[in-house]
Structures are given as C-alpha cells and as structure tokens.
Scaffold this motif. Sequence first.
Motif, PDB file in Angstrom:
ATOM      1  N   HIS A  17      -5.192  -0.793  -1.171  1.00 22.66           N
ATOM      2  CA  HIS A  17      -4.144  -1.656  -1.712  1.00 22.66           C
ATOM      3  C   HIS A  17      -4.020  -1.320  -3.200  1.00 22.66           C
ATOM      4  CE1 HIS A  17      -2.664  -6.127  -2.149  1.00 22.66           C
ATOM      5  NE2 HIS A  17      -1.691  -5.259  -2.345  1.00 22.66           N
ATOM      6  N   LEU A  27       0.693   0.569  -0.462  1.00 17.59           N
ATOM      7  CA  LEU A  27      -0.477   1.083   0.238  1.00 17.59           C
ATOM      8  C   LEU A  27      -0.654   2.550  -0.105  1.00 17.59           C
ATOM      9  CD1 LEU A  27       1.352  -0.678   2.666  1.00 17.59           C
ATOM     10  CD2 LEU A  27      -0.981  -0.709   3.477  1.00 17.59           C
ATOM     11  N   PHE A  60      -1.469  -7.021   3.102  1.00 18.35           N
ATOM     12  CA  PHE A  60      -1.966  -5.648   2.994  1.00 18.35           C
ATOM     13  C   PHE A  60      -2.925  -5.343   4.144  1.00 18.35           C
ATOM     14  CE2 PHE A  60      -5.865  -3.369   1.962  1.00 18.35           C
ATOM     15  CZ  PHE A  60      -5.369  -2.080   1.939  1.00 18.35           C
ATOM     16  N   ILE A  88       4.426  -4.617  -0.911  1.00 11.90           N
ATOM     17  CA  ILE A  88       3.020  -4.226  -0.847  1.00 11.90           C
ATOM     18  C   ILE A  88       2.915  -2.708  -0.928  1.00 11.90           C
ATOM     19  CG2 ILE A  88       0.900  -4.307   0.528  1.00 11.90           C
ATOM     20  CD1 ILE A  88       1.894  -7.088  -0.434  1.00 11.90           C
ATOM     21  N   ALA A 146      -1.872  -5.783  -5.878  1.00 15.63           N
ATOM     22  CA  ALA A 146      -3.319  -5.633  -5.697  1.00 15.63           C
ATOM     23  C   ALA A 146      -4.119  -6.165  -6.880  1.00 15.63           C
ATOM     24  CB  ALA A 146      -3.669  -4.158  -5.464  1.00 15.63           C
TER      25      ALA A 146
END
Length: 177
Positions: free
Chosen positions: A42, A59, A22, A57, A47
Amino acid sequence: MVGLERGTVELVTHRECWRGTFEAEANRLQDIAGDRLREIEHVGSTAVEGLPAKPIIDLLGLVDSLETARELVSVLEDHGYEHRPNDDVEDRVFLAKGPETERTHYLSLTTPGSATHREQVAFRDYLRATPSVASRYAELKRELAARYPDDRASYTRGKSDFVESIVDRALDEELED
C-alpha cells in the motif's frame, strides 16, 4: 469510500477504512495473479495515516520481470483494470480500476528494487516517520487541490519538486543506515 473522476482533484481527510480497502484488493489481486505477484504494498497518500488524499487506493505490485507485468495486463483487464501506458516511467506497468467517472485503485507493477519500488516505499515510509514533513506535504496538497480542482496534471506538477526532494532525502538516509 473510494473513487474519484479521472483528471479531477478532490482531497478528503484520511479514512481508517482505506487500509481494509487496500487489503481486500490486494487479496483479490493475489487470487487473480497467483504467484506472479510476489508482494503487494500500500503506497501513496492513502497509506499514510492522517494525510489528506484523493480517495484512490495506490497499490504497488512486485513481479519478477516487466515481461511478467505485461503478461498480467490482459488478466487484470478481465477483472476491472485498464492498462494506462506511461510515457515517463519506464520501470513499471500502470493500471487503473474503475470507470473514468470513478477511479478507485491505481496499480503499479514493477520489479523488486526498481526505482519505482524504492522511491514509492521510501516516500511513504519517510512521511510515516516524519510527521512535520507529512504536515508540510498535506498543506501543499490542500493548496494545490484548491487551485487546480479540475486539472490533475497541474496539481501533480505542483507537488513534484517537494516529492522529489523528500524521495532524495529518504533514499540518502537509507544509504546512510
């Protein structure tokens, strides 16, 4: 390691490297977008320490306006992202990184204080602060992933009531503070 074929569901145990992945992508995005990206958070299951997750991931990029977010789309497409218009989320611009055979990152661009911003952060923070709820969520995710390994839409629908109830609870508690 991150990456998963679009439309499929595969959960893996939480990996410490996700935080670094991240951070590296957030720094790369900040270099690409400059001051148009005010902050990058994150979010999502990667997260939350200890939570099984799809190895993608999530974001959350904060911008001054959705117009700024739309202006960033072509810049981000030049750097490996694909714009994915949302039919049901009006306050964000959504992009995915990686080929359809191996999505690695999801990026939501939204404004500070928007519903998307508040809900994603509240959900993440509630799971981090409430291990018993995170454990119930992990159990639900595992059950749904086993049932719908090739049907991401059904997997997501199966989680929606639980997620909505936690978001509501988290936002209510936020108001009480």
